[in-house]
Design a protein around this motif. Structure first.
Motif, PDB file in Angstrom:
ATOM      1  N   GLN A  37      24.720  18.774  17.702  1.00 59.63           N
ATOM      2  CA  GLN A  37      24.954  19.213  19.213  1.00 59.63           C
ATOM      3  C   GLN A  37      25.248  20.827  19.128  1.00 59.63           C
ATOM      4  O   GLN A  37      24.865  21.351  19.963  1.00 59.63           O
ATOM      5  N   GLN A  38      25.846  21.089  18.151  1.00 59.85           N
ATOM      6  CA  GLN A  38      26.283  22.639  17.876  1.00 59.85           C
ATOM      7  C   GLN A  38      24.958  23.604  17.745  1.00 59.85           C
ATOM      8  O   GLN A  38      24.681  24.391  18.311  1.00 59.85           O
ATOM      9  N   HIS A  39      24.104  22.771  16.885  1.00 58.36           N
ATOM     10  CA  HIS A  39      22.782  23.565  16.945  1.00 58.36           C
ATOM     11  C   HIS A  39      22.155  23.779  18.189  1.00 58.36           C
ATOM     12  O   HIS A  39      21.637  24.969  18.442  1.00 58.36           O
ATOM     13  N   ALA A  40      21.701  22.685  19.010  1.00 54.59           N
ATOM     14  CA  ALA A  40      21.306  22.598  20.299  1.00 54.59           C
ATOM     15  C   ALA A  40      22.046  23.724  21.308  1.00 54.59           C
ATOM     16  O   ALA A  40      21.339  24.381  22.049  1.00 54.59           O
ATOM     17  N   LYS A  41      23.376  23.606  21.158  1.00 54.00           N
ATOM     18  CA  LYS A  41      24.010  24.730  21.964  1.00 54.00           C
ATOM     19  C   LYS A  41      23.631  26.494  22.004  1.00 54.00           C
ATOM     20  O   LYS A  41      23.832  27.081  22.896  1.00 54.00           O
ATOM     21  N   VAL A  49       8.645  23.526  11.821  1.00 51.22           N
ATOM     22  CA  VAL A  49       8.365  22.276  12.380  1.00 51.22           C
ATOM     23  C   VAL A  49       9.792  21.755  12.738  1.00 51.22           C
ATOM     24  O   VAL A  49      10.745  21.938  12.600  1.00 51.22           O
ATOM     25  N   PRO A  50       9.652  20.689  13.812  1.00 43.97           N
ATOM     26  CA  PRO A  50       8.427  19.849  14.281  1.00 43.97           C
ATOM     27  C   PRO A  50       7.649  20.674  15.341  1.00 43.97           C
ATOM     28  O   PRO A  50       8.448  21.637  15.769  1.00 43.97           O
ATOM     29  N   GLY A  51       6.357  20.456  15.451  1.00 47.50           N
ATOM     30  CA  GLY A  51       5.453  21.100  16.605  1.00 47.50           C
ATOM     31  C   GLY A  51       6.050  21.239  17.973  1.00 47.50           C
ATOM     32  O   GLY A  51       5.480  21.932  18.689  1.00 47.50           O
ATOM     33  N   HIS A  52       7.162  20.179  18.349  1.00 44.08           N
ATOM     34  CA  HIS A  52       7.478  20.321  19.670  1.00 44.08           C
ATOM     35  C   HIS A  52       8.385  21.178  20.019  1.00 44.08           C
ATOM     36  O   HIS A  52       8.956  21.398  21.182  1.00 44.08           O
ATOM     37  N   LYS A  53       8.839  21.946  19.071  1.00 40.73           N
ATOM     38  CA  LYS A  53       9.890  23.221  19.138  1.00 40.73           C
ATOM     39  C   LYS A  53      10.948  22.863  19.843  1.00 40.73           C
ATOM     40  O   LYS A  53      11.072  23.287  21.251  1.00 40.73           O
ATOM     41  N   ASN A  54      11.824  22.150  19.402  1.00 36.43           N
ATOM     42  CA  ASN A  54      13.114  21.792  19.987  1.00 36.43           C
ATOM     43  C   ASN A  54      12.752  21.053  21.352  1.00 36.43           C
ATOM     44  O   ASN A  54      13.757  20.900  22.158  1.00 36.43           O
ATOM     45  N   GLY A  55      11.698  20.492  21.414  1.00 36.64           N
ATOM     46  CA  GLY A  55      11.447  19.694  22.924  1.00 36.64           C
ATOM     47  C   GLY A  55      10.778  20.309  23.923  1.00 36.64           C
ATOM     48  O   GLY A  55      10.555  19.718  24.818  1.00 36.64           O
ATOM     49  N   PHE A  56      10.866  21.633  23.373  1.00 32.49           N
ATOM     50  CA  PHE A  56      10.036  22.609  24.735  1.00 32.49           C
ATOM     51  C   PHE A  56       8.600  22.285  24.807  1.00 32.49           C
ATOM     52  O   PHE A  56       8.051  22.276  25.961  1.00 32.49           O
ATOM     53  N   VAL A  57       7.673  21.785  23.903  1.00 35.46           N
ATOM     54  CA  VAL A  57       6.422  21.584  23.956  1.00 35.46           C
ATOM     55  C   VAL A  57       6.327  20.020  24.045  1.00 35.46           C
ATOM     56  O   VAL A  57       6.602  19.355  23.017  1.00 35.46           O
ATOM     57  N   GLN A  58       6.056  19.625  25.269  1.00 36.67           N
ATOM     58  CA  GLN A  58       6.272  18.287  25.605  1.00 36.67           C
ATOM     59  C   GLN A  58       5.163  17.798  26.516  1.00 36.67           C
ATOM     60  O   GLN A  58       5.150  18.436  27.603  1.00 36.67           O
ATOM     61  N   PRO A  59       4.282  16.869  26.238  1.00 39.02           N
ATOM     62  CA  PRO A  59       3.357  16.355  27.175  1.00 39.02           C
ATOM     63  C   PRO A  59       4.139  15.517  28.334  1.00 39.02           C
ATOM     64  O   PRO A  59       4.750  14.759  28.028  1.00 39.02           O
ATOM     65  N   ALA A  60       3.741  15.951  29.431  1.00 43.79           N
ATOM     66  CA  ALA A  60       4.407  15.285  30.847  1.00 43.79           C
ATOM     67  C   ALA A  60       4.383  14.154  30.613  1.00 43.79           C
ATOM     68  O   ALA A  60       5.598  13.245  31.004  1.00 43.79           O
ATOM     69  N   TYR A  61       3.280  13.282  30.215  1.00 45.60           N
ATOM     70  CA  TYR A  61       3.154  12.001  30.308  1.00 45.60           C
ATOM     71  C   TYR A  61       4.031  11.108  29.554  1.00 45.60           C
ATOM     72  O   TYR A  61       4.098   9.833  29.371  1.00 45.60           O
ATOM     73  N   ARG A  70      15.037  17.411  21.603  1.00 45.77           N
ATOM     74  CA  ARG A  70      15.635  18.869  21.122  1.00 45.77           C
ATOM     75  C   ARG A  70      16.546  18.550  20.007  1.00 45.77           C
ATOM     76  O   ARG A  70      16.985  19.551  19.387  1.00 45.77           O
ATOM     77  N   PHE A  71      17.018  17.256  19.814  1.00 41.38           N
ATOM     78  CA  PHE A  71      17.952  17.069  18.728  1.00 41.38           C
ATOM     79  C   PHE A  71      17.092  16.563  17.236  1.00 41.38           C
ATOM     80  O   PHE A  71      17.692  16.461  16.221  1.00 41.38           O
ATOM     81  N   ASP A  72      15.704  16.724  17.506  1.00 46.16           N
ATOM     82  CA  ASP A  72      14.713  16.118  16.659  1.00 46.16           C
ATOM     83  C   ASP A  72      14.526  17.177  15.566  1.00 46.16           C
ATOM     84  O   ASP A  72      13.641  17.882  15.872  1.00 46.16           O
ATOM     85  N   GLN A  73      15.440  17.735  14.675  1.00 42.36           N
ATOM     86  CA  GLN A  73      15.339  18.922  13.760  1.00 42.36           C
ATOM     87  C   GLN A  73      14.952  18.800  12.463  1.00 42.36           C
ATOM     88  O   GLN A  73      14.297  17.594  11.978  1.00 42.36           O
ATOM     89  N   THR A  74      15.047  19.695  11.726  1.00 38.12           N
ATOM     90  CA  THR A  74      14.473  19.893  10.447  1.00 38.12           C
ATOM     91  C   THR A  74      15.719  20.313   9.387  1.00 38.12           C
ATOM     92  O   THR A  74      16.757  20.631  10.054  1.00 38.12           O
ATOM     93  N   GLU A  75      15.479  20.576   8.209  1.00 37.47           N
ATOM     94  CA  GLU A  75      16.357  20.951   7.247  1.00 37.47           C
ATOM     95  C   GLU A  75      16.935  22.639   7.517  1.00 37.47           C
ATOM     96  O   GLU A  75      16.450  23.269   6.618  1.00 37.47           O
ATOM     97  N   LEU A  76      17.731  22.886   8.414  1.00 33.19           N
ATOM     98  CA  LEU A  76      17.839  24.127   8.980  1.00 33.19           C
ATOM     99  C   LEU A  76      19.408  24.601   8.371  1.00 33.19           C
ATOM    100  O   LEU A  76      19.903  23.429   7.953  1.00 33.19           O
ATOM    101  N   PRO A  77      19.840  25.652   8.493  1.00 31.33           N
ATOM    102  CA  PRO A  77      21.122  26.203   7.880  1.00 31.33           C
ATOM    103  C   PRO A  77      22.098  25.175   8.565  1.00 31.33           C
ATOM    104  O   PRO A  77      21.851  25.217   9.742  1.00 31.33           O
ATOM    105  N   GLY A  78      23.071  24.516   8.019  1.00 27.03           N
ATOM    106  CA  GLY A  78      24.179  23.797   8.757  1.00 27.03           C
ATOM    107  C   GLY A  78      23.560  22.279   8.739  1.00 27.03           C
ATOM    108  O   GLY A  78      24.461  21.330   9.454  1.00 27.03           O
TER     109      GLY A  78
END
Ligand SMILES: Cc1ncc(COP(=O)(O)O)c(C=O)c1O
Length: 507
Positions: A37-41, A49-61, A70-78
């Motif tokens: 939650q803090q990271h998303a803020k 990675v992932p290729g959806h870039k925090n959920g920004f790149v998303q097929p409408a369908y 947007r919470f589907d993250q990877t091994e980032l600091p924290g």
């Protein structure tokens, strides 16, 4: 931070400081959930990675389905690393170990399927003789294949009234050690799909007496520590390793689970960590990890609820379902405990469980399991709505009224496994070679080229390389005829059952 001598976790400095300030130390905290939650803020920009870039790149369908991206993250600091945890994942796993009373707990992102394989890799070596409850999940068999251990199958008990499995009996385990005192481990699964849980303490005692490890597939029992209304958890009974599917009975996402190292276990937690890294993805889903963190807090909150309240609440839900469908509950024999989170409902006279399941599905009520004579409802701790109960009533009423003249249904046919069966040392190679697809009729007396597995419950009926014959083949044909699902068999366009057999063995 860790109390056990075999598994020292050195926390990252920043998280260590937070812990020193008293953060994340009690069961009300949610280390992974809050870190995400803090990271998303931060409204972060993603060049990773992932290729959806925090959920920004998303097929409408598929936007509705992927809304949590947007919470589907990877091994980032924290956000820590599941395979080398020193931060929020380490803390969340420690909180989990604390609530179950285990020495260490590992988050699973491949369900109990991965957990069972990890448990076996961590505990066993090539050639180890291992007792295995025969009605085991296929992931146990696959784990044993991986390490090339040598299984000795033990026959479970069956209930005489209902035909349903009850687990291992103490005399069976005693007899097994009499013939194979060299056994390195005993693998038990409890409870079964029906939520019936036979006593385990004495069985663990027997194994320990002979110096054998006890590995427990408790996939259906992640909620057991919630209160006295549930059976004792295998961790509290002294098992060495225990696997839970968090997603089966706690509100966790599918594919999540916990693996515990028991308090007095001889297994090194580091070996479990290493085995987990072999089996699981190096990019574990943070959504799954967060849901494991949340499910642990949910379990904690349940432990704070009065046992009588929990008992009454579940009893009311159960009665409401049974009354809505005018159904009766199938209870286990006295020495076996029924999990109150499940209902084993007997189908109305003359109807199969599969038929009732289909009628309920017409009303959009989906149940977990059906057999010849039962439907199993998995409940939650949430009360049911009137609408749900009305749907159950409509489904069962329609079953009764639309099928007035039905033939009597035989009871449940128990899985035809009998006695103790030691597999040959090279069993894991069996069934390799050139294969051929053929009808089940032609397959009789031939070797199966794959495991044949009624699903659910996922217990292999024939292992790859076994000869397709006898009572088990009859059982298979009966199950297919009645509409039960079976992995490893499919139907041709003209309705024939096909499977794969070994045409020429590998030399
Ligand atoms: C007894 C048992 N063990 C293991 C598993 C595998 O669990 P999961 O679906 O979490 O991989 C199952 C699944 O149904 C099961 O019933």
């Amino acid at each position: 931070m860790q109390e056990s001598s075999d598994y020292v976790i050195i926390l990252d400095t920043d998280i260590h400081k937070k812990v020193e300030k008293g953060l994340y130390m009690d069961q009300s905290s949610l280390p992974i959930v809050e870190a995400l939650q803090q990271h998303a803020k931060k409204l972060p920009d993603s060049f990773h990675v992932p290729g959806h870039k925090n959920g920004f790149v998303q097929p409408a369908y598929a936007r509705d389905i992927l809304s949590a991206a947007r919470f589907d993250q990877t091994e980032l600091p924290g956000l820590d690393d599941l395979h080398d945890p020193r931060g929020v994942i380490a803390l969340a796993q420690q909180l989990t170990a604390d609530i179950y009373g285990s020495r260490s707990a590992f988050f699973l992102i491949g369900g109990s399927t991965a957990g069972n394989m990890i448990m076996i890799i961590a505990a066993l070596q090539e050639g180890d003789v291992v007792f295995v409850q025969r009605d085991t999940h296929k992931s146990i068999i696959n784990g044993l294949r991986l390490v090339k251990a040598q299984p000795v199958f033990l026959e479970p008990e069956y209930d005489e009234t209902s035909g349903l499995p009850l687990g291992l009996s103490i005399p069976t385990v005693q007899e097994a050690f009499h013939y194979h005192p060299e056994a390195a481990a005993l693998i038990v699964n409890r409870p079964g799909y029906y939520g019936w849980t036979s006593p385990l303490g004495a069985i663990i005692g027997e194994a320990k007496k002979h110096g054998a490890l006890v590995l427990v597939d408790e996939a259906h029992g992640a909620h057991f520590p919630a209160g006295d209304v549930f059976p004792d958890s295998a961790v509290s009974l002294g098992a060495d390793l225990v696997v839970h599917s968090a997603h089966k009975t706690l509100p966790a996402l599918t594919m999540t689970g916990y693996l515990h190292v028991g308090r007095s276990s001889r297994i090194h937690s580091e070996d479990v960590q290493e085995a987990a890294a072999m089996i699981e993805s190096s990019s574990p889903s943070y959504l799954l990890l967060a849901s494991l963190d949340a499910a642990r807090k949910y379990l904690h909150d349940l432990t704070q609820t009065d046992d009588t309240v929990l008992r009454e609440q579940l009893q009311q839900t159960k009665q409401a379902v049974l009354q809505a469908g005018s159904l009766e509950e199938q209870l286990p024999p006295e020495h076996v405990q029924a999990d109150p989170l499940k209902i084993v409902a007997r189908t109305p006279e003359g109807h199969t469980g599969w038929a009732l399941q289909r009628y309920l599905e017409k009303e959009h009520v989906f149940t977990e399991l059906a057999d010849e004579a039962h439907v199993v409802f998995f409940l939650s701790f949430q009360p049911l709505t009137t609408e749900t109960l009305q749907r159950i009533e409509r489904g069962t009423d329609r079953l009764r009224s639309e099928n007035p003249s039905v033939t009597p249904v035989a009871g449940v046919r128990s899985l035809p496994f009998s006695g103790m069966q030691k597999l040959p040392a090279d069993w894991y190679k069996a069934g390799r070679g050139e294969t051929e697809i053929t009808t089940l009729e032609n397959a009789e007396y031939k070797q199966a080229a794959l495991d044949i597995v009624p699903y659910p419950p996922g217990v292999p009926l024939f292992l790859k390389g076994e000869t397709l014959t006898g009572e088990r083949l009859d059982f298979l044909l009966g199950r297919l005829e009645q509409g039960g699902g079976v992995q490893g068999v499919r139907q041709s366009e003209n309705g024939q059952w096909l499977t794969s057999i070994v045409k020429r063995k590998e030399t």
